[in-house]
Design a protein around this motif. Structure first.
Motif: not given
Lengths: 147, 147
Positions: A21-50
């Motif tokens: 539950a905590c993981s999914r709620e956290m991802t939801k908090l990221y969504r509006p910020f990531l939407d601005e970049l046109g990224l999904t959460y998984t795409q975002y963490v992939t870019l964090l690595v890169l």
DNA sequence: CTCATATTAATTGCATGCAATTTAATTGTG
DNA sequence: CACAATTAAATTGCATGCAATTAATATGAG
């Protein structure tokens, strides 16, 4: 509810569900910020690595993210279609595919830098508390990976 | 890696990723036990709710599990096809669908009772530690839901 | 009472996660 | 060197998650 309901099965007592539950709620908090970049959460963490280490293989990405090629291959193809990364066969080992940031992919980093702090502020966690919780979770992940 | 890489973007510093990784690894530990019952993790937590309180609406299930009908409707249809639950329109409010355990669904509980403890033992967590972590995560979920 | 508003599920579409299999390339062994 | 075993991606299939829309039912203000 029956009074003799076994306590160990109550949803409220499940660590697994609290994590889920905590993981999914956290991802939801990221969504509006990531939407601005046109990224999904998984795409975002992939870019964090890169952004930390460019030119890594799909295999290495998977080791960092704990994801396999079944998840990563389509995701990386999407990032490629968005012109954020390039996928090239490793000349030294043709089995490997190296993922490389494009100029555009590198540039996106500056627009993402504020996100962790923005989300952190929203949940009202101190840096101290958040760090402790994160370390506890990282320990637990390590423990579970031994199994 | 560049020395000036912004520390706040490092994957290792992300609470969100620790949660995401920990939740998925935990689910993986459950998989072999749930396979024996022929259940997925989400089906399992759905049954946890029903074993505690039978005859609840899809809406109520969603409130407990933090899932919406887009996830629950197909999942409940599968549980119905497996003859573990029945789905009936609430006569008092035809908009609602009540989910009810079948005899078979109720019976499955005894085969699931050992699972939380089995997994708990595997991760080498004391009851004390696990409980503390769970409570911390539950607080965090509550905090995030206010946003 | 009535009709606009709200509520509940279901549906649709898209992006994961992950097991299992397949394909291509590399490695180790005799 | 030949070739079996291993490794890395890609593919396939299934089950979520979740946003957005739709359909059916209920509610409430006038």
């Amino acid at each position: 509810m029956a009074e003799d309901y076994p306590v160990q099965l109550k949803l409220e007592h499940q660590l697994c569900f609290a994590l889920y539950a905590c993981s999914r709620e956290m991802t939801k908090l990221y969504r509006p910020f990531l939407d601005e970049l046109g990224l999904t959460y998984t795409q975002y963490v992939t870019l964090l690595v890169l952004w930390e280490q460019d030119n890594v293989s799909v295999k290495q990405l998977g080791e960092h993210l704990l994801l396999d090629s079944g998840t990563l291959t389509p995701l990386l193809k999407k990032l490629e279609a968005m012109r954020l990364v390039a996928r090239v066969r490793d000349p030294k080992d043709e089995r490997s595919v190296l993922v490389q940031l494009t100029e555009e992919g590198r540039a996106l980093r500056s627009r993402a830098e504020h996100i962790p702090e923005s989300v952190f502020c929203q949940v009202g966690l101190t840096f101290e508390e958040g760090g402790k919780l994160r370390e506890r979770l990282q320990q637990l992940v390590e423990e579970m990976q031994k199994r």
